[in-house]
Design an enzyme around this catalytic site. Sequence first.
Site, PDB file in Angstrom:
ATOM      1  N   TYR A 150     -16.990 -32.905 -31.237  1.00 29.14           N
ATOM      2  CA  TYR A 150     -17.707 -32.033 -32.204  1.00 29.14           C
ATOM      3  C   TYR A 150     -19.278 -32.174 -32.472  1.00 29.14           C
ATOM      4  CZ  TYR A 150     -18.542 -30.382 -37.100  1.00 29.14           C
ATOM      5  OH  TYR A 150     -19.058 -30.023 -38.188  1.00 29.14           O
ATOM      6  N   LYS A 201      -4.161 -35.579 -53.066  1.00 33.04           N
ATOM      7  CA  LYS A 201      -3.189 -36.902 -52.976  1.00 33.04           C
ATOM      8  C   LYS A 201      -3.163 -37.369 -54.388  1.00 33.04           C
ATOM      9  CE  LYS A 201      -3.822 -38.273 -48.080  1.00 33.04           C
ATOM     10  NZ  LYS A 201      -3.983 -39.153 -47.104  1.00 33.04           N
TER      11      LYS A 201
END
Length: 351
Positions: A150, A201
């Site tokens: 990337y 989370k």
Amino acid sequence: MAKTALVCGAGGFIGGHLVKRLKADGFWVRGVDLKRNEFSSCPADDFVVGDLRDPLLVREVVDQAFDEVYQLAADMGGAGYIFTGENDAGLMHNSATINLNVVDECCRRQIGRVFYSSSACIYPAYNQEDPDNPVCSEASAYPAAPDSEYGWEKLFSERIYSAYRRNHGLQSFVARYHNIFGPEGTWTGGREKAPAAICRKVAQARSGGEIEIWGDGRQTRSFLYVDECVEGTLRLMRSGFPGPVNIGSDEMVSINQLVELVADIAGKRISVRHVPGPQGVRGRTSDNRLVQETLGWAPSRSLREGLERTYAWVEAQVRREAALDAWPVPVQPAPRPRAPVRELAQPGPEA
Ligand code: NAD
Ligand code: GDD
């Protein structure tokens, strides 16, 4: 007459925020993306759903001498997407093809100014091994050694835009974004970055509960709130400085500290279980000396302030999903007002 802008990647996180800002500033805006924005309606005057890997589509959307073109479309994600190795061929091919198409068409149309969103992922891995002292000054990019494909694609594309500037006089401007976060960013599904993942989370955990974090949590990063990213982007685009320049925060924290901050905002006691996972470089933060020097500006909002807004938004998504899961009958969302959509996935013959 209103100024005109084209936003490639308008259906994504930063592109969506950028369109809103350009509209608020009085621009006529065309957005283009594979998909529409998932979390709010896009105020673009014209929104084209289409694939920028297709040169005919690119020719069709760059059909006028826009005052400003913003190229943010990319096949991208957080550590869970770019560091596993499984998506390398696709993401390089997809993003490089988009950039090759867009830069060439902007040159042909003699576009006023063209912005390209590069990344902190271009910086050499060898300078980011010490979590307390990472080096990410613009001049340190070479000898190149990004730690992901990337990052290599971003570096290659930076070079395309600067080559067109040198050879064809294209007014290109390149920023290296450092981990941008905020409401309406990807928060689940595998492409989310650490701030959104940790907000999710924590929102899903009960107070006194435990969440999983990849690695020992001592790796460091800095995170920039999306409004400041948009502000820096516009300032660069309207400056006389082509970049590349960092657009990021220099408030560096460890991932463990990021968890503590989010837990505090949530008002929950959270413990962390460190598990194996994709980690990327050991340390990274934005070096803001050049942006300050060239634009007379650098981001100033605290991480906590941005996280408060982001946590509230992610928590609302978590609650919404939980409510939908608990509901026995599928709920249809209310229709939202939308800019006209032109489906150009199957473009016609070249004009
Ligand atoms: P995003 O994934 O939310 O937005 C990118 C958009 O590009 C998506 O909506 C996607 O559908 C679109 N796209 C992908 N392939 C396409 C194609 N073939 N044709 C048309 N559209 C296509 O990501 P973002 O966070 O908004 O990032 C915007 C840009 O900034 C990207 O180039 C990214 O690499 C760069 N960047 C982002 C960060 C960050 O932390 N968010 C950091 C560094 C660089
Ligand atoms: N995503 C994520 N999810 N990261 C986690 C998690 C989790 O649950 N737990 C711990 N981490 C750690 C990762 O292992 C990594 O070390 C760190 O948090 C930061 O991860 P990300 O935010 O996903 O990505 P990044 O900072 O390594 O890279 C991002 O920023 C670049 C620009 O600075 C990516 O979004 C790149 O695409 C972007 O160019």
